[in-house]
Motif scaffolding. Structure first.
Motif, PDB file in Angstrom:
ATOM      1  N   TRP A   1       0.725  -1.255  -0.078  1.00  0.00           N
ATOM      2  CA  TRP A   1      -0.098   0.017  -0.088  1.00  0.00           C
ATOM      3  C   TRP A   1       0.841   1.301  -0.165  1.00  0.00           C
ATOM      4  CZ3 TRP A   1      -3.649  -2.178  -1.856  1.00  0.00           C
ATOM      5  CH2 TRP A   1      -4.476  -3.099  -1.412  1.00  0.00           C
ATOM      6  N   SER A   2       1.933   1.238   0.694  1.00  0.00           N
ATOM      7  CA  SER A   2       2.728   2.355   0.688  1.00  0.00           C
ATOM      8  C   SER A   2       3.306   2.871  -0.757  1.00  0.00           C
ATOM      9  CB  SER A   2       4.152   2.258   1.413  1.00  0.00           C
ATOM     10  OG  SER A   2       4.973   1.257   1.067  1.00  0.00           O
TER      11      SER A   2
ATOM     12  N   VAL B   1      -7.564  -8.540   6.047  1.00  0.00           N
ATOM     13  CA  VAL B   1      -7.359  -7.709   4.998  1.00  0.00           C
ATOM     14  C   VAL B   1      -8.248  -8.635   3.841  1.00  0.00           C
ATOM     15  CG1 VAL B   1      -5.326  -9.171   4.280  1.00  0.00           C
ATOM     16  CG2 VAL B   1      -5.966  -6.824   2.853  1.00  0.00           C
ATOM     17  N   LEU B   2      -8.562  -9.844   3.913  1.00  0.00           N
ATOM     18  CA  LEU B   2      -9.160 -10.637   2.794  1.00  0.00           C
ATOM     19  C   LEU B   2     -10.594 -10.289   2.804  1.00  0.00           C
ATOM     20  CD1 LEU B   2      -7.256 -14.064   2.907  1.00  0.00           C
ATOM     21  CD2 LEU B   2      -6.957 -12.135   1.457  1.00  0.00           C
ATOM     22  N   ASN B   3     -11.088 -10.444   3.950  1.00  0.00           N
ATOM     23  CA  ASN B   3     -12.543 -10.160   4.419  1.00  0.00           C
ATOM     24  C   ASN B   3     -12.956  -8.634   3.978  1.00  0.00           C
ATOM     25  OD1 ASN B   3     -13.899 -12.653   4.823  1.00  0.00           O
ATOM     26  ND2 ASN B   3     -13.128 -12.514   7.197  1.00  0.00           N
ATOM     27  N   ARG B   4     -12.023  -7.779   4.342  1.00  0.00           N
ATOM     28  CA  ARG B   4     -12.586  -6.294   4.247  1.00  0.00           C
ATOM     29  C   ARG B   4     -12.252  -5.962   2.594  1.00  0.00           C
ATOM     30  NH1 ARG B   4     -10.012  -4.278  10.097  1.00  0.00           N
ATOM     31  NH2 ARG B   4     -11.598  -5.164  11.062  1.00  0.00           N
ATOM     32  N   MET B   5     -11.334  -6.431   2.031  1.00  0.00           N
ATOM     33  CA  MET B   5     -11.157  -6.027   0.757  1.00  0.00           C
ATOM     34  C   MET B   5     -12.412  -6.413   0.079  1.00  0.00           C
ATOM     35  SD  MET B   5      -8.395  -7.619  -2.138  1.00  0.00           S
ATOM     36  CE  MET B   5      -7.243  -6.350  -1.334  1.00  0.00           C
ATOM     37  N   THR B   6     -13.084  -7.685   0.315  1.00  0.00           N
ATOM     38  CA  THR B   6     -14.360  -7.935  -0.536  1.00  0.00           C
ATOM     39  C   THR B   6     -15.484  -6.921  -0.095  1.00  0.00           C
ATOM     40  OG1 THR B   6     -15.044  -9.653   0.896  1.00  0.00           O
ATOM     41  CG2 THR B   6     -13.582 -10.180  -1.300  1.00  0.00           C
ATOM     42  N   LEU B   7     -15.323  -6.280   0.937  1.00  0.00           N
ATOM     43  CA  LEU B   7     -16.423  -5.472   1.372  1.00  0.00           C
ATOM     44  C   LEU B   7     -16.197  -4.002   0.936  1.00  0.00           C
ATOM     45  CD1 LEU B   7     -16.741  -6.396   5.255  1.00  0.00           C
ATOM     46  CD2 LEU B   7     -18.309  -6.930   3.324  1.00  0.00           C
ATOM     47  N   GLY B   8     -15.231  -3.752   0.260  1.00  0.00           N
ATOM     48  CA  GLY B   8     -14.830  -2.405  -0.597  1.00  0.00           C
ATOM     49  C   GLY B   8     -13.762  -1.663   0.241  1.00  0.00           C
ATOM     50  N   LYS B   9     -13.161  -2.174   1.216  1.00  0.00           N
ATOM     51  CA  LYS B   9     -12.263  -1.122   2.214  1.00  0.00           C
ATOM     52  C   LYS B   9     -11.323  -0.585   1.448  1.00  0.00           C
ATOM     53  CE  LYS B   9      -9.559  -0.743   6.364  1.00  0.00           C
ATOM     54  NZ  LYS B   9      -9.239  -1.238   7.551  1.00  0.00           N
ATOM     55  N   TYR B  10     -10.712  -1.387   0.272  1.00  0.00           N
ATOM     56  CA  TYR B  10      -9.398  -1.380  -0.145  1.00  0.00           C
ATOM     57  C   TYR B  10      -9.781  -0.685  -1.839  1.00  0.00           C
ATOM     58  CZ  TYR B  10      -7.586  -3.448   3.901  1.00  0.00           C
ATOM     59  OH  TYR B  10      -7.094  -3.869   5.302  1.00  0.00           O
TER      60      TYR B  10
END
Length: 479
Positions: A234-235, A274-283
């Motif tokens: 991410w950096s 990170v995996l769960n939150r990625m599919t929720l749109g956080k990233y």
């Protein structure tokens, strides 16, 4: 259901030897099997025969455990053939424990009528090779998912003398419900492939593409190089360095290999979920910036997302996670920008190539190449360069684990440590073997030292090689 166990009490009576399997292949048990099968001919009900179960669990509880998968498969197939000659109506069962790596021992659709998964087996209780889940539902779910490449009926039972309890039944219902909710990505026919595949992606005799991870810039200007490997977190997205690096790659007229590591940033910090939150749109913002930078590349861009996910450690935040969560996140990332995903973008699925890798298989439609690491050191406890495995040994072991999917290989990380003389010899031998594998599309050398933080008291291996060794390797790789 009858389980056949080949305990040889004679010449091969010591547990852990391969004798019973070799004897089966050699036909030593054929007459006994025929006599036994004739006794089944008058039975009106269904008869299920399971042969040498729990073969994949890494213990020595049975003499057919800790054996070569190919040896076990040959023995099973011989057993099945002899049984079917006498009793074609008998169902031959592959009696796996459903442990990680079970797919390595799958004998093939033509010799298997059904699969028997065992819960609470004695063998599994004897090993800590993989972390144990406290949830029986998770255990059952994992065992079922490990069978998703085999289109066979599944029998699930508790190991004797344990019975399949009411609690186990409830756990089974929970596991099945979870699988049903995600069956569109786990079981869709076009996402899975059968065994007996050919992974050729380039003409036989044509050298694979050569890349390099080369932070010090010691090799990237060599004419043999066509791909530059970058590790992106991410950096790199936040500070704009990804776009600058792609611009530099464009100037050198190279292609880009990007290993996307979804962690370590300021706005987007390291996240255990990170995996769960990625599919929720956080990233989404970060992913969008990656694709924006990728769109400026003039050559081919090879995207590798969240690599080495199957190793049961916590070096990366996406390791030791639910395979379903990984699959969903991988697919989310790889299909994020459908309008940008053009022919110059290729998608790489990058396990380490360890046992059970295929649990994390994301689907045929989102993978162009399979990647795994090939480093000379088999583990961090070996520091003697001469004790390193050859490229061929490592490649054969890891590529075999991919036999149930049909994609060419891109070895995105490989390296060897030691003196210049030793490295040169190892690489020349590697090049000779690579040329014989038409399934290898590309290969990228890791020209740097590994991360010291993950090697404990052992010095981190330095894979860097001299320019002469690299050029000798590239020349040997030429057709």
């Amino acid at each position: 259901m009858i389980t056949i166990e080949t305990w040889d009490t004679g010449r091969f009576g010591i547990k852990g030897t391969s004798g019973p399997l070799e004897n089966m292949i050699g036909g030593d048990y054929d007459e006994k099997i025929r006599i036994f099968c004739r006794s089944l001919l008058d039975i009106q009900d269904n008869v299920y025969l399971s042969f040498n179960p729990e073969m994949e669990v890494p213990v020595k509880n049975f003499p057919w455990q800790y054996q070569s998968p190919i040896l076990y498969i040959d023995a099973f197939r011989h057993f099945s053939k002899v049984v079917k000659e006498i009793c074609p109506m008998v169902k031959v069962i592959w009696g796996t424990a459903g442990y990680p790596g079970a797919d390595e021992y799958y004998p093939g659709d033509d010799s298997v009528d059904g699969i028997h998964i065992i819960l609470n087996s004695k063998s599994e209780s004897q090993t800590n090779a993989y972390p144990r889940s406290s949830s029986m539902a998770s255990v059952i779910k994992g065992k079922i998912l490990r069978m998703r490449f085999m289109n066979k009926p599944l029998i699930i039972a508790g190991a004797s003398p344990n019975k399949f309890s009411k609690s186990d039944s409830m756990s089974l219902d929970t596991a099945i419900k979870s699988i049903e909710e995600n069956k569109y990505i786990l079981y869709a026919g076009e996402l899975l492939r059968n065994q007996s595949v050919n992974k050729t992606d380039h003409a036989v005799g044509k050298a694979p593409l050569i890349g390099v991870y080369d932070p010090k810039g010691l090799l990237i200007n060599e004419h043999n190089i066509s791909i530059e490997h970058l590790f992106i977190d991410w950096s790199n997205v936040e500070d704009g360095s990804l776009e600058r690096q792609i611009d530099q790659i464009n100037r050198r007229s190279h292609n880009a290999l990007l290993t996307i590591e979804p962690w370590r940033g300021i706005k987007w910090k390291t996240d255990a979920n990170v995996l769960n939150r990625m599919t929720l749109g956080k990233y989404d913002e970060a992913i969008g910036k990656i694709y924006k930078a990728v769109s400026k590349a003039k050559g081919t861009v090879y995207l590798r997302f969240a690599h080495e996910m199957e190793i049961p450690i916590h070096r990366y935040s996406w390791q030791s996670q639910d395979p379903v969560d990984y699959i969903k996140a991988y697919r989310y990332f790889m299909t994020f920008e459908k309008n940008i995903l053009s022919s110059n973008i290729k998608r790489i699925w990058g396990p380490a190539g360890d046992r059970g890798s295929l649990e994390w298989w994301p689907g045929n439609d989102v993978v162009d190449y399979i990647s795994f690491a090939v480093y000379g050191l088999p583990d961090k406890n070996i520091t003697d360069p001469s004790a390193q495995e050859s490229f061929e040994q490592i490649f054969n072991r890891k590529s075999y684990r991919m036999r149930l999917v049909d994609k060419p290989f891109f070895i995105t990380e490989f390296g060897v440590k030691g003196s210049n003389k030793f490295q040169n010899k190892w690489l020349i031998e590697a090049a000779k073997k690579i040329k014989k594998h038409s399934s290898i599309y590309g290969i990228s050398y890791f020209n740097f030292v590994d991360n010291p933080k993950v090697w404990g008291k052992v010095a981190a291996p330095n894979w860097a090689i001299s320019k002469s060794s690299f050029l000798n390797f590239a020349e040997e790789l030429s057709p």
